[in-house]
Motif scaffolding. Structure first.
Motif, PDB file in Angstrom:
ATOM      1  N   GLY A   1       0.821  -1.203   0.000  1.00 33.60           N
ATOM      2  CA  GLY A   1       0.000   0.000   0.000  1.00 33.60           C
ATOM      3  C   GLY A   1       0.854   1.252   0.000  1.00 33.60           C
ATOM      4  N   ASP A   2       0.194   2.389   0.154  1.00 31.33           N
ATOM      5  CA  ASP A   2       0.888   3.663  -0.027  1.00 31.33           C
ATOM      6  C   ASP A   2       1.874   3.972   1.103  1.00 31.33           C
ATOM      7  OD1 ASP A   2       0.478   5.065  -2.410  1.00 31.33           O
ATOM      8  OD2 ASP A   2      -1.636   5.335  -1.890  1.00 31.33           O
ATOM      9  N   VAL A   3       2.849   4.797   0.752  1.00 36.37           N
ATOM     10  CA  VAL A   3       3.866   5.225   1.713  1.00 36.37           C
ATOM     11  C   VAL A   3       3.450   6.564   2.300  1.00 36.37           C
ATOM     12  CG1 VAL A   3       6.284   5.890   1.996  1.00 36.37           C
ATOM     13  CG2 VAL A   3       5.674   4.013   0.442  1.00 36.37           C
ATOM     14  N   GLU A   4       3.445   6.618   3.605  1.00 38.63           N
ATOM     15  CA  GLU A   4       2.968   7.796   4.320  1.00 38.63           C
ATOM     16  C   GLU A   4       4.109   8.770   4.608  1.00 38.63           C
ATOM     17  OE1 GLU A   4      -0.291   7.766   5.262  1.00 38.63           O
ATOM     18  OE2 GLU A   4      -0.167   9.792   6.075  1.00 38.63           O
ATOM     19  N   ARG A   5       5.261   8.200   4.895  1.00 42.00           N
ATOM     20  CA  ARG A   5       6.355   9.013   5.446  1.00 42.00           C
ATOM     21  C   ARG A   5       7.683   8.325   5.122  1.00 42.00           C
ATOM     22  NH1 ARG A   5       3.995   8.839   9.837  1.00 42.00           N
ATOM     23  NH2 ARG A   5       2.574  10.545   9.358  1.00 42.00           N
ATOM     24  N   VAL A   6       8.708   9.119   4.945  1.00 42.41           N
ATOM     25  CA  VAL A   6       9.966   8.525   4.510  1.00 42.41           C
ATOM     26  C   VAL A   6      11.148   9.245   5.149  1.00 42.41           C
ATOM     27  CG1 VAL A   6      10.094   9.991   2.448  1.00 42.41           C
ATOM     28  CG2 VAL A   6      11.229   7.783   2.431  1.00 42.41           C
ATOM     29  N   LEU A   7      12.191   8.465   5.409  1.00 41.97           N
ATOM     30  CA  LEU A   7      13.452   9.030   5.874  1.00 41.97           C
ATOM     31  C   LEU A   7      14.509   8.544   4.890  1.00 41.97           C
ATOM     32  CD1 LEU A   7      16.281   8.435   7.536  1.00 41.97           C
ATOM     33  CD2 LEU A   7      15.049  10.489   8.200  1.00 41.97           C
ATOM     34  N   GLY A   8      15.281   9.463   4.366  1.00 44.56           N
ATOM     35  CA  GLY A   8      16.272   9.076   3.361  1.00 44.56           C
ATOM     36  C   GLY A   8      17.677   9.509   3.724  1.00 44.56           C
ATOM     37  N   ARG A   9      18.629   8.792   3.225  1.00 39.82           N
ATOM     38  CA  ARG A   9      20.037   9.140   3.379  1.00 39.82           C
ATOM     39  C   ARG A   9      20.738   8.689   2.099  1.00 39.82           C
ATOM     40  NH1 ARG A   9      24.479   6.742   6.417  1.00 39.82           N
ATOM     41  NH2 ARG A   9      23.495   4.734   5.978  1.00 39.82           N
ATOM     42  N   SER A  10      21.431   9.592   1.473  1.00 41.23           N
ATOM     43  CA  SER A  10      22.078   9.294   0.193  1.00 41.23           C
ATOM     44  C   SER A  10      23.590   9.401   0.284  1.00 41.23           C
ATOM     45  CB  SER A  10      21.587  10.252  -0.899  1.00 41.23           C
ATOM     46  OG  SER A  10      20.266   9.953  -1.261  1.00 41.23           O
ATOM     47  N   MET A  11      24.234   8.709  -0.591  1.00 43.55           N
ATOM     48  CA  MET A  11      25.684   8.741  -0.679  1.00 43.55           C
ATOM     49  C   MET A  11      26.110   8.877  -2.140  1.00 43.55           C
ATOM     50  SD  MET A  11      25.704   5.491   1.757  1.00 43.55           S
ATOM     51  CE  MET A  11      23.900   5.548   1.557  1.00 43.55           C
ATOM     52  N   THR A  12      27.151   9.626  -2.350  1.00 46.04           N
ATOM     53  CA  THR A  12      27.792   9.652  -3.665  1.00 46.04           C
ATOM     54  C   THR A  12      29.239   9.253  -3.458  1.00 46.04           C
ATOM     55  OG1 THR A  12      26.323  11.429  -4.358  1.00 46.04           O
ATOM     56  CG2 THR A  12      28.293  11.058  -5.695  1.00 46.04           C
ATOM     57  N   PHE A  13      29.573   8.094  -3.957  1.00 43.97           N
ATOM     58  CA  PHE A  13      30.914   7.563  -3.692  1.00 43.97           C
ATOM     59  C   PHE A  13      31.960   8.158  -4.626  1.00 43.97           C
ATOM     60  CE2 PHE A  13      28.045   3.932  -2.517  1.00 43.97           C
ATOM     61  CZ  PHE A  13      28.157   4.111  -1.151  1.00 43.97           C
ATOM     62  N   LEU A  14      31.513   8.528  -5.797  1.00 47.08           N
ATOM     63  CA  LEU A  14      32.429   9.026  -6.810  1.00 47.08           C
ATOM     64  C   LEU A  14      31.912  10.375  -7.279  1.00 47.08           C
ATOM     65  CD1 LEU A  14      34.774   7.149  -7.642  1.00 47.08           C
ATOM     66  CD2 LEU A  14      33.648   6.945  -9.864  1.00 47.08           C
ATOM     67  N   GLY A  15      32.584  11.423  -6.870  1.00 48.69           N
ATOM     68  CA  GLY A  15      32.071  12.766  -7.115  1.00 48.69           C
ATOM     69  C   GLY A  15      32.276  13.261  -8.540  1.00 48.69           C
ATOM     70  N   GLU A  16      33.161  12.624  -9.258  1.00 47.85           N
ATOM     71  CA  GLU A  16      33.427  13.047 -10.637  1.00 47.85           C
ATOM     72  C   GLU A  16      33.577  11.831 -11.520  1.00 47.85           C
ATOM     73  OE1 GLU A  16      37.144  15.180 -10.418  1.00 47.85           O
ATOM     74  OE2 GLU A  16      36.037  17.062 -10.143  1.00 47.85           O
ATOM     75  N   ARG A  17      33.200  11.988 -12.732  1.00 49.83           N
ATOM     76  CA  ARG A  17      33.397  10.914 -13.709  1.00 49.83           C
ATOM     77  C   ARG A  17      33.936  11.524 -14.994  1.00 49.83           C
ATOM     78  NH1 ARG A  17      31.240   5.977 -12.350  1.00 49.83           N
ATOM     79  NH2 ARG A  17      29.933   6.061 -10.481  1.00 49.83           N
ATOM     80  N   PRO A  18      34.670  10.723 -15.759  1.00 46.39           N
ATOM     81  CA  PRO A  18      35.223  11.248 -17.006  1.00 46.39           C
ATOM     82  C   PRO A  18      34.127  11.482 -18.046  1.00 46.39           C
ATOM     83  CG  PRO A  18      35.672   8.886 -16.798  1.00 46.39           C
ATOM     84  CD  PRO A  18      35.069   9.330 -15.499  1.00 46.39           C
TER      85      PRO A  18
END
Lengths: 381, 381, 381, 381
Positions: B199-216
């Protein structure tokens, strides 16, 4: 050695370890004699002493913490009794082995760590999974750089022993005794492994669930549960890595599934207690056409398994973890150096749990307050 | 049917599905003719049209959205082109199939859902894993109450295709085009499954990561990555259940591992794309001495697999998921009823991602803002 | 192409392959048109033709084997009809694809192989598992010497579709039609793989079992089963290696589990259709402390999987095996060279089965009699 | 208890079992005292005695077989020394535990069985895997009829410890000492399990392989290997069931993989030592839409695991099998009834191996000659 609270299940496991450690590890270790077993009631204490190989029984734990003929005090009581006994033992100059978690709150754990450090004796906390060969091999790969930079730790401990609504209320469901529910009971193991493999935890976000708000009292009626059945943690490690820990003691179908993965930028490891004698290892250095998780079966060529059977694949069991752990403790005593995990490690885990509980309440990220142990601080990793 | 952006990998898969759906599902479905394929450059469009079985090629997608001989518009372009095409198609009264995620932000997705609903045509979003037999069986068990009350959804999607630091920069690493990184690309699939099962999502907690800040950059130099390589979500469902979703496209060793578990108070299910033709099912109703996860191999006796091979265990592959999905769409068109997952479902996922991105920024829980679609709202679960 | 016996399950799979092969493999292959489908009754033939994409239907297979507008004859009838049709097709200069096993006995298979070779056309036998990526990768490792010297082949094919005592009697349970039971139906696949990976079989020891001596006739009453439900084979290969093959179609719990292992003196491979998109690979050359079976997930970097999806781990299904197989056939036709497995391979498998049946009767080892195909002989491995 | 040959690896395992059995099983068992350890050289015997907890050491095994203070003689010497010691012990009225296989040939084993039976003492042969919880559960299911009629036993024991060509020559590679190679060393375990689960073996077909004809002597030079590296057996059981056993100690990648399956007409079980704490169980009685192998995790609710830890999933290891086995022996001594597996069981296995070796030579089926043990015969299954 003397043991406090030894009439139960943990007493049995510790007793077996004292009985087998010499046959496994040989004569290099100090000789261990099972001198005295204490429990709250003398009857069960006597029965257990006879069965588990202890020379004497007592119903007063001070007969152990203060006895001249005891060098090592082993504490396997319920959590809320750990502190008083451990501190008393430390004050009387004993080496101390204390079951996990050290205490229901970080303040108490800190007092224990201070006392143990001040005593000059060796101290160890019973995070027994850390002694397991697969964990040592995972750590070895990390230290050798075979995973590259460790980016993420994903840990869990799932079980379903609390799923049954008829499971009677006990101290494990009381916050004032246990400190926390699944988070303390099984989560503390995973947090110890997280620290062992990744270093200290800087910051934590927690979310807890209680699926069953009441449980039947053994004596009739129901009692309110005020601890977590399940907790999700997001972690930030001091070194910059990230991680998560999920614990649940009401996860239908699971039986003692402690597991973790460490993902690096050049490889990874995976472990699950469902296959405790295996470590999965993936290396980006393998040839592209034959890259895949390697199922490494632990055996004599691996650290911590090497003292056991000469043929790979025979397999160790839960009880063997205690023998490994005790061998560590005895080696530390022999060499007059700190054991790992020591009380400082136990404190660090308690501090993470402290922050996690605060995070659950506040519904936001909380910095882990790491207490300064001064000279007592030991780098036991 | 006409297809927009069909010269790529997804165009190939959709084309195969149109070619095979009738042989698999029989004469009950509307006849599908692959009429016209559009792509930005006419050369590749012509090559693809010939190869993938389309009668004509064009470099103007309006030749499809506005053509009299096209009833169904299939959109497999990069994400940021979805909206304009889909809305144009809807305005011209076409049925629309749009690849996931609908759009890079929830506002745009809402506009698409409104337009599609207003058109009176059938609309479907390409969350193709929802069509998979194991997912349908999991849902069936839940609806039949075989898990008891569903307490927790644990989902993940792990891959390592972005781990290689030499992987060139592309639109997938740009927030302005893709909306999100791993969260949008692979996380949206898991969120759709979460909604499908819980069923539907009422509330969310998120945490993101970027391991590689640059790419060629392919053309030389490097470009900054401003999307997530990995995201952890904690979820609260409207019905009171809890859950988590973890996604990572830099998880060394993983290859397309979409997986989930649903834990109820009487049983559970587990699925992993590593064993896509199996669903694990645990029932507390089994006898205590022979309880254990059942490895159910999907076959002719299971919903959604039954149209395929008469012998269990032969196994379906990724391409077959598209055939199932297209059969749903054609059935809906035939029966003049909504398809599932429809654009409203696509919007709901976009809204969860919107809340997740907000939560990542604010480092706290965020309520999912669910837009009122008015009459356009369709219960397509 | 024209197909004989195409109204059934295999007709459907072959039809799908003709429909999809171009989209997967591109324009390099000859264009395939599904011209005519034959089956014994015109009604089902017409229904199937419409559903499976064939232009016309007929109830006379000679409309296919002798038609000017047909280059390739595809035979998916019951086993005992293969020979007459295949030989007629070969005599009329057609390329021939014939489902496995070629015939119920080796004599007939030899006649087919002679006719096909004499025709100058391309011929292929439907051992479709040989086309699977994991098998090609296993062979590649062997040829590269990554296993060292191949010592042992351990193959099996287990299923339980015949376990049900209510399963009605059919031609599969009649020796005069089917030639053999599980040994012919599923064992022939494993024997083809054994030859593919290890070379020819020199000598065989067989033991058969029939668990259910009678089965109900569809029209009422019971009929006697005179074929094997299970057979164990021990093998000696011409190169000196050894092996075993076990087949059973009444093995409770198994669903299409074709599997094999090859053990060399420097490594090994393992495969099971339960995880068809994986090959396990063990190399003694790996470092001692991290040696273990590697779970290699088949993907774009592997031969035979590379024509499919660009992302590893998406996974192929049973139907995809037919597309690979048909691409081989079409490539062979294009390049005017033999296809693999050709009719000579089909004959070799029939000869091993012939020897196995003799061994079962005599309860001792039997040399495989390999017929000299003269110039007709093709090294198609 | 006194132990002969106790300075090695097996001596260590047996010693640990004597030390732990009381703590695990409680006071109901006879008290065991580790009195005396014998080995051929007194030095190692003394070291081992000290390390493994024995009161005294000796270099004369008669100090054990003929000592008044010894009730139970435990024999863990190389195979060819078993008979003399066991018979001497029996003649002096001792209970005897003898490691497997009883002897290198069936004649000798018969003499041992006769002597043991005549002595009136309890005798047990060290087929330790029979004591494992999963095996007991498999047997329980069979006896309860949950598999229906047992049709087929498929057993194997694969390892790769002999794959290394540098592994030095030892008595295990000499037929005159060991009797057989892999067949005797690891095959005897599987044959004991086959009998335990299926009953006696009536007839056998064997085929052996020696992959490495020479091995380096420790003292330099090479020695000829005249035992099997691998053997395939086909079996016919007295009850009409069929089976196979495959053993190989040069199977690259395998580490102690003892496994078996029993296929009945209503269900099946599967076991592998790779997951020793699990038994797979398939029941045709499960609902068609949720049928599948159940992964039953052994725990306190299962026979033979119930004496151990109260929480399911903690897991037993190899050493625990010895504790279970010793508890059986002590229970039998206490209750004055035969232990299982007794020497008669050891003889039966020796007779199957005898027939298998004859079959390998004659390349045909050989009936197992079962010796009449007269009153000495014991139904110990």
């Amino acid at each position: 050695v003397g043991i406090v609270g030894g009439a139960g299940f943990m007493g049995r496991l510790h007793s077996l370890a004292y009985g087998s450690v010499r046959a496994i590890y040989g004569d290099g270790l100090p000789r261990v004699e099972r001198r005295r077993l204490a429990d709250v009631r003398i009857g069960p204490a006597q029965v257990a002493a006879a069965r588990y190989g202890w020379a004497e029984a007592t119903d007063d734990w001070r007969d152990i913490t203060r006895a001249d003929d005891i060098d090592l005090v082993d504490i396997v009581t319920p959590n809320d009794a750990h502190a008083e006994i451990a501190i008393d033992a430390a004050r009387h100059g004993k080496h101390v082995l204390c079951e996990k978690p050290l205490a229901g709150d970080a303040e108490t754990a800190a007092a224990m760590a201070m006392a143990a450090a001040a005593s000059g004796g060796v101290h160890q906390v019973g995070f027994v999974f850390r002694a397991w060969p697969a964990m040592a091999l995972a750590k070895q790969y990390i230290l050798e750089g075979r995973l590259g930079r460790a980016l993420y730790f994903r840990g869990h401990f799932f079980h379903d022993y609390a799923l049954d609504p008829m499971l009677p209320f006990s101290w494990r469901f009381r916050r004032d005794v246990a400190g926390a529910g699944a988070l303390g009971d099984i989560g503390s193991h995973v947090l110890d492994l997280a620290r062992y493999l990744m270093g200290d935890v800087e910051r934590v976000l927690g979310r807890s669930m209680t699926f069953l708000g009441e449980r039947p009292r053994p004596e009739g009626g129901v009692a309110r549960v005020d601890v977590d059945d399940a907790t999700d943690l997001l972690l930030e490690f001091t070194g910059g890595a990230r991680g998560s820990v999920q614990v649940n003691w009401s996860a239908a179908g699971y039986k003692t599934d402690l597991g973790f993965e460490v993902w690096g930028d050049r490889g990874s490891v995976r472990f699950s207690w469902q296959q405790p004698n295996e470590l999965l290892f993936y290396s980006c250095a393998d040839e592209p056409d034959s890259r895949g998780y390697r199922t490494v079966i632990l055996g004599p060529e691996h650290v911590r398994a090497e003292a056991f059977w000469p043929t790979p694949g025979l397999g160790l069991g839960y009880a063997d973890a205690f023998a490994i752990s005790v061998s560590d403790l005895l080696t530390a005593i022999r060499d007059r150096r700190p054991a790992a995990p020591g009380f400082a490690d136990g404190l660090r885990v308690a501090e993470v749990i402290e922050a996690a509980l605060a995070s659950v309440r506040r519904r936001g990220w909380v910095d882990v307050a790491r207490r300064d142990l001064g000279e007592a601080s030991l780098d036991t990793r």
